[in-house]
Design a protein around this motif. Structure first.
Motif, PDB file in Angstrom:
ATOM      1  N   LYS A 181      -2.796  25.773  25.135  1.00  0.00           N
ATOM      2  CA  LYS A 181      -2.730  26.087  23.712  1.00  0.00           C
ATOM      3  C   LYS A 181      -2.154  24.892  22.958  1.00  0.00           C
ATOM      4  O   LYS A 181      -1.167  24.289  23.385  1.00  0.00           O
ATOM      5  CB  LYS A 181      -1.875  27.331  23.461  1.00  0.00           C
ATOM      6  CG  LYS A 181      -2.455  28.609  24.061  1.00  0.00           C
ATOM      7  CD  LYS A 181      -1.578  29.799  23.762  1.00  0.00           C
ATOM      8  CE  LYS A 181      -1.636  30.212  22.306  1.00  0.00           C
ATOM      9  NZ  LYS A 181      -0.864  31.451  22.031  1.00  0.00           N
TER      10      LYS A 181
ATOM     11  N   MET B 238      -0.740  23.802  19.174  1.00  0.00           N
ATOM     12  CA  MET B 238      -0.362  24.094  17.796  1.00  0.00           C
ATOM     13  C   MET B 238      -0.226  22.752  17.094  1.00  0.00           C
ATOM     14  O   MET B 238       0.618  21.931  17.435  1.00  0.00           O
ATOM     15  CB  MET B 238       0.942  24.891  17.716  1.00  0.00           C
ATOM     16  CG  MET B 238       1.323  25.264  16.291  1.00  0.00           C
ATOM     17  SD  MET B 238       2.698  26.461  16.169  1.00  0.00           S
ATOM     18  CE  MET B 238       1.821  28.016  16.416  1.00  0.00           C
TER      19      MET B 238
ATOM     20  N   ARG C  46     -10.753  17.898  14.017  1.00  0.00           N
ATOM     21  CA  ARG C  46     -10.722  19.357  13.880  1.00  0.00           C
ATOM     22  C   ARG C  46     -11.974  20.002  14.482  1.00  0.00           C
ATOM     23  O   ARG C  46     -11.866  20.979  15.245  1.00  0.00           O
ATOM     24  CB  ARG C  46     -10.603  19.740  12.396  1.00  0.00           C
ATOM     25  CG  ARG C  46     -10.601  21.254  12.193  1.00  0.00           C
ATOM     26  CD  ARG C  46     -10.424  21.627  10.733  1.00  0.00           C
ATOM     27  NE  ARG C  46     -10.426  23.062  10.556  1.00  0.00           N
ATOM     28  CZ  ARG C  46     -10.235  23.660   9.385  1.00  0.00           C
ATOM     29  NH1 ARG C  46     -10.022  22.927   8.281  1.00  0.00           N
ATOM     30  NH2 ARG C  46     -10.243  24.975   9.296  1.00  0.00           N
TER      31      ARG C  46
ATOM     32  N   GLU D 131     -12.195  22.662  17.664  1.00  0.00           N
ATOM     33  CA  GLU D 131     -12.790  23.994  17.538  1.00  0.00           C
ATOM     34  C   GLU D 131     -13.951  24.175  18.516  1.00  0.00           C
ATOM     35  O   GLU D 131     -14.112  25.256  19.111  1.00  0.00           O
ATOM     36  CB  GLU D 131     -13.235  24.219  16.092  1.00  0.00           C
ATOM     37  CG  GLU D 131     -12.054  24.338  15.137  1.00  0.00           C
ATOM     38  CD  GLU D 131     -12.463  24.367  13.668  1.00  0.00           C
ATOM     39  OE1 GLU D 131     -11.663  24.844  12.841  1.00  0.00           O
ATOM     40  OE2 GLU D 131     -13.587  23.910  13.350  1.00  0.00           O
TER      41      GLU D 131
ATOM     42  N   ASP E 256      -7.089  27.130  23.409  1.00  0.00           N
ATOM     43  CA  ASP E 256      -6.992  27.708  22.071  1.00  0.00           C
ATOM     44  C   ASP E 256      -6.204  26.737  21.189  1.00  0.00           C
ATOM     45  O   ASP E 256      -5.287  26.059  21.651  1.00  0.00           O
ATOM     46  CB  ASP E 256      -6.280  29.058  22.123  1.00  0.00           C
ATOM     47  CG  ASP E 256      -6.307  29.763  20.771  1.00  0.00           C
ATOM     48  OD1 ASP E 256      -7.296  29.587  20.041  1.00  0.00           O
ATOM     49  OD2 ASP E 256      -5.333  30.465  20.448  1.00  0.00           O
TER      50      ASP E 256
ATOM     51  N   GLU F 236      -4.351  26.237  17.200  1.00  0.00           N
ATOM     52  CA  GLU F 236      -3.888  26.806  15.941  1.00  0.00           C
ATOM     53  C   GLU F 236      -3.458  25.659  15.029  1.00  0.00           C
ATOM     54  O   GLU F 236      -2.716  24.772  15.438  1.00  0.00           O
ATOM     55  CB  GLU F 236      -2.704  27.754  16.158  1.00  0.00           C
ATOM     56  CG  GLU F 236      -3.038  28.980  16.993  1.00  0.00           C
ATOM     57  CD  GLU F 236      -1.841  29.892  17.180  1.00  0.00           C
ATOM     58  OE1 GLU F 236      -0.842  29.717  16.432  1.00  0.00           O
ATOM     59  OE2 GLU F 236      -1.890  30.756  18.066  1.00  0.00           O
TER      60      GLU F 236
ATOM     61  N   VAL G 217      -1.483  24.431  11.614  1.00  0.00           N
ATOM     62  CA  VAL G 217      -0.395  24.829  10.714  1.00  0.00           C
ATOM     63  C   VAL G 217      -0.245  23.747   9.646  1.00  0.00           C
ATOM     64  O   VAL G 217      -0.103  22.562   9.964  1.00  0.00           O
ATOM     65  CB  VAL G 217       0.940  24.997  11.474  1.00  0.00           C
ATOM     66  CG1 VAL G 217       2.025  25.486  10.523  1.00  0.00           C
ATOM     67  CG2 VAL G 217       0.777  25.952  12.643  1.00  0.00           C
TER      68      VAL G 217
ATOM     69  N   GLY H  59      -5.010  30.006   7.050  1.00  0.00           N
ATOM     70  CA  GLY H  59      -4.309  29.903   8.332  1.00  0.00           C
ATOM     71  C   GLY H  59      -2.806  29.879   8.170  1.00  0.00           C
ATOM     72  O   GLY H  59      -2.249  30.170   7.106  1.00  0.00           O
ATOM     73  N   LYS H  60      -2.124  29.488   9.244  1.00  0.00           N
ATOM     74  CA  LYS H  60      -0.665  29.461   9.243  1.00  0.00           C
ATOM     75  C   LYS H  60      -0.161  28.280   8.432  1.00  0.00           C
ATOM     76  O   LYS H  60      -0.834  27.259   8.297  1.00  0.00           O
ATOM     77  CB  LYS H  60      -0.149  29.375  10.684  1.00  0.00           C
ATOM     78  CG  LYS H  60      -0.448  30.630  11.501  1.00  0.00           C
ATOM     79  CD  LYS H  60       0.159  30.561  12.887  1.00  0.00           C
ATOM     80  CE  LYS H  60      -0.086  31.871  13.623  1.00  0.00           C
ATOM     81  NZ  LYS H  60       0.458  31.853  14.994  1.00  0.00           N
TER      82      LYS H  60
ATOM     83  N   GLU I  39       4.979  33.845  18.989  1.00  0.00           N
ATOM     84  CA  GLU I  39       3.705  34.370  19.488  1.00  0.00           C
ATOM     85  C   GLU I  39       2.935  33.292  20.251  1.00  0.00           C
ATOM     86  O   GLU I  39       2.281  33.573  21.257  1.00  0.00           O
ATOM     87  CB  GLU I  39       2.858  34.864  18.306  1.00  0.00           C
ATOM     88  CG  GLU I  39       1.532  35.500  18.701  1.00  0.00           C
ATOM     89  CD  GLU I  39       1.717  36.822  19.447  1.00  0.00           C
ATOM     90  OE1 GLU I  39       0.799  37.185  20.212  1.00  0.00           O
ATOM     91  OE2 GLU I  39       2.770  37.480  19.273  1.00  0.00           O
ATOM     92  N   PHE I  40       3.054  32.063  19.800  1.00  0.00           N
ATOM     93  CA  PHE I  40       2.298  30.959  20.393  1.00  0.00           C
ATOM     94  C   PHE I  40       2.691  30.712  21.850  1.00  0.00           C
ATOM     95  O   PHE I  40       1.836  30.468  22.707  1.00  0.00           O
ATOM     96  CB  PHE I  40       2.536  29.697  19.566  1.00  0.00           C
ATOM     97  CG  PHE I  40       1.896  28.452  20.124  1.00  0.00           C
ATOM     98  CD1 PHE I  40       0.535  28.231  19.974  1.00  0.00           C
ATOM     99  CD2 PHE I  40       2.659  27.503  20.803  1.00  0.00           C
ATOM    100  CE1 PHE I  40      -0.064  27.084  20.490  1.00  0.00           C
ATOM    101  CE2 PHE I  40       2.075  26.355  21.317  1.00  0.00           C
ATOM    102  CZ  PHE I  40       0.712  26.153  21.160  1.00  0.00           C
TER     103      PHE I  40
END
Length: 518
Positions: free
Chosen positions: A422, A424, A436, A440, A450, A452, A454, A464-465, A476-477
């Motif tokens: 993951k 972030m 980006r 994706e 995955d 995310e 921010v 988004g966040k 959560e991450f």
């Protein structure tokens, strides 16, 4: 188990960690920038107070110059009057004063070993220490002609006892080839453990064995061609460098020893070695970030290990300026691109251009075909940290994403135990997000990955966040695939981001053992 790797990936002062350097910066007065300092050194002003004389400095004399307006510092046996530089030093006067009137070599190496101080402070050179610094114990003038195996006694006995088993080397020949063989006596040697440079009919081979550097440095007796092959036999730790002779003739000897030949010293004590690499391409990635492609000389073998960085060097206004960068892959989606040429001849960098900066605008102004000097790799990140990993969490801010590229590629390709990766990725705006679409696509292609995003300064359309790194964002991450899974957390960005990332990760993951941020 939680491991947040040590401050080694990239270096503390790397551009990927923070654009302005890893240590705390002190606001400089107007007219006290690096370019202002360069102008002052070129002005002809006497910066030493000795009217151009160079003197030998005793320890007693050095100790007397320990005040801000009279501050001498010794670095690697040379003494500099750094008083004129006080107001120009990004780390502030107090940082320089820590070494006032003393040998500041160790302190310098801890903070910014990569800085080309010889060029930056050449106008401040007072002279040499009266007692010449000792050469490494393993360096000696070899008066006999090399003709193969050298006695083990020529490698420092002390280092051999403290470090790896003493390496050795030999050489062989056919009518058309020369083969130099290094016996490392280690089983974890790989192609990125050895760096080979052919330059001006000399052969320089640096092999990294654990935390030591073993150097073969020979002035060759006859000419060889530029291209050569490098082979590693991992199960026995043998390295073979095979260049082609320019003429099919028998050599009576390999050559003569050059500086530090057949030496084994700690990596931290080795100097930076550069070779000129040609700019092949540069392409826009975001509005202020570009992908630079540099090609190694055909006479060089260099593969930068994952998680390590190199230094780029340019001469700006007559002064050599050096900055550290972490190489990346040319793409996250490697299998979708046809390599134009062998990957081991290219080094790629994602670099943010700072219009008001000194180094990156100069880099951006280079034309295709121009040259940039590239150093040997540095860094302490161990790829073994990724072995048998189950959960990999990556926290990146801005160009702090660049060290994650090769880690991400390697983990998804080579770690069969991996269940989850993951990322972030923190940025100011959507326009700042590097690669980006590739991220994706990779998340769509590989269900283990995955990402995310921010943003700290999003537009009203952003769904988004948003915000800054915090335990709340990470709660959560940082969910593990199981309570006992093997976890690695990699963090890279500006120093405040990294420090907060370590604290937040520890808070979320219930205080499991943490080694500082990446």
């Amino acid at each position: 188990m939680l491991n947040v790797p040590s401050q080694s990936f990239p270096g503390l002062s790397s551009q990927q960690r923070v654009a302005s350097g890893g240590r705390s910066k002190v606001p400089l007065k107007q007219g006290r920038s690096l370019m202002d300092w360069i102008r002052l050194t070129k002005s002809g002003k006497d910066l030493t107070g000795l009217k151009g004389r160079l003197i030998e400095v005793t320890e007693e004399e050095l100790k007397k110059h320990n005040k801000k307006d009279d501050c001498w510092i010794c670095i690697r046996g040379f003494v500099y009057n750094v008083s004129p530089y006080m107001e120009y030093h990004p780390g502030g006067e107090d940082e320089l004063m820590r070494a006032a009137g003393s040998d500041g070599t160790d302190l310098f190496d801890q903070v910014h070993r990569w800085v080309n101080y010889e060029s930056m402070l050449k106008g401040c050179l007072v002279g040499r220490m009266a007692v010449k610094p000792a050469l490494p114990k393993d360096y000696r003038e070899e008066k006999k002609i090399l003709n193969g195996m050298l006695p083990k006694s020529q490698v420092t006995d002390t280092l051999a006892k403290e470090g790896p088993s003493s390496p050795s080397y030999d050489w062989f020949q056919t009518d058309s080839l020369v083969t130099v063989v290094i016996y490392t006596k280690q089983k974890d040697i790989s192609l990125d453990s050895v760096i080979v440079d052919l330059r001006d009919d000399s052969l320089r081979v640096e092999t990294f064995i654990k935390d030591y550097s073993y150097l073969i440095h020979i002035g060759l007796s006859r000419e060889i061609q530029e291209d050569f092959s490098v082979r590693v036999v991992e199960n026995v730790g043998k390295i073979e460098i095979v260049p082609k002779k320019k003429e099919n003739a028998s050599w009576k000897c390999l050559g003569h020893p050059l500086e530090n030949h057949n030496s084994l010293i700690p990596k931290k004590d080795t100097g930076l070695y550069y070779r000129k690499c040609q700019l092949i391409s540069k392409e826009d990635v975001t509005h202020d970030t570009k992908l630079f492609c540099l090609m190694l000389p055909p006479s060089t073998h260099l593969q930068v290990p994952i998680g390590q960085h190199v230094y780029l060097k340019l001469t700006i206004a007559g002064t050599e300026i050096v900055k550290p960068y972490t190489p990346v892959s040319d793409s996250l989606l490697l299998e979708f691109k046809e390599p134009v040429l062998p990957n081991n001849k290219y080094i790629y960098f994602l670099i943010k251009i700072y219009p008001a900066g000194l180094f990156t605008p100069e880099l951006d102004h280079l034309q295709i075909g121009d040259y940039v000097s590239v150093s040997n790799p540095e860094g302490n990140f161990k790829i073994t940290q990724l072995e048998e990993l189950e959960d990999l969490f990556l926290l990146a801010a801005g160009t702090g994403f660049t060290p994650m590229v090769k880690v991400l590629n390697y983990a998804l390709t080579n770690i069969p135990s991996l269940r989850k990766v993951k990322l972030m990725f923190f940025n100011k705006t959507e326009d700042d997000i590097i690669w980006r679409s590739q991220l994706e696509k990779l998340a769509f292609k590989d269900e283990r990955f995955d990402v995310e995003f921010v943003l700290s300064a999003p537009t009203s359309e952003w769904k988004g966040k948003q915000g800054h790194i915090s335990p709340g964002l990470l709660s959560e991450f940082l969910k593990r695939s199981s309570d006992r899974s093997r976890v690695l957390v990699c963090i890279c960005g500006p120093v405040p981001f990294t420090e907060q990332g370590v604290k937040s990760s520890c808070a979320v993951l219930a205080g499991l053992p943490v080694i500082a941020g990446v």
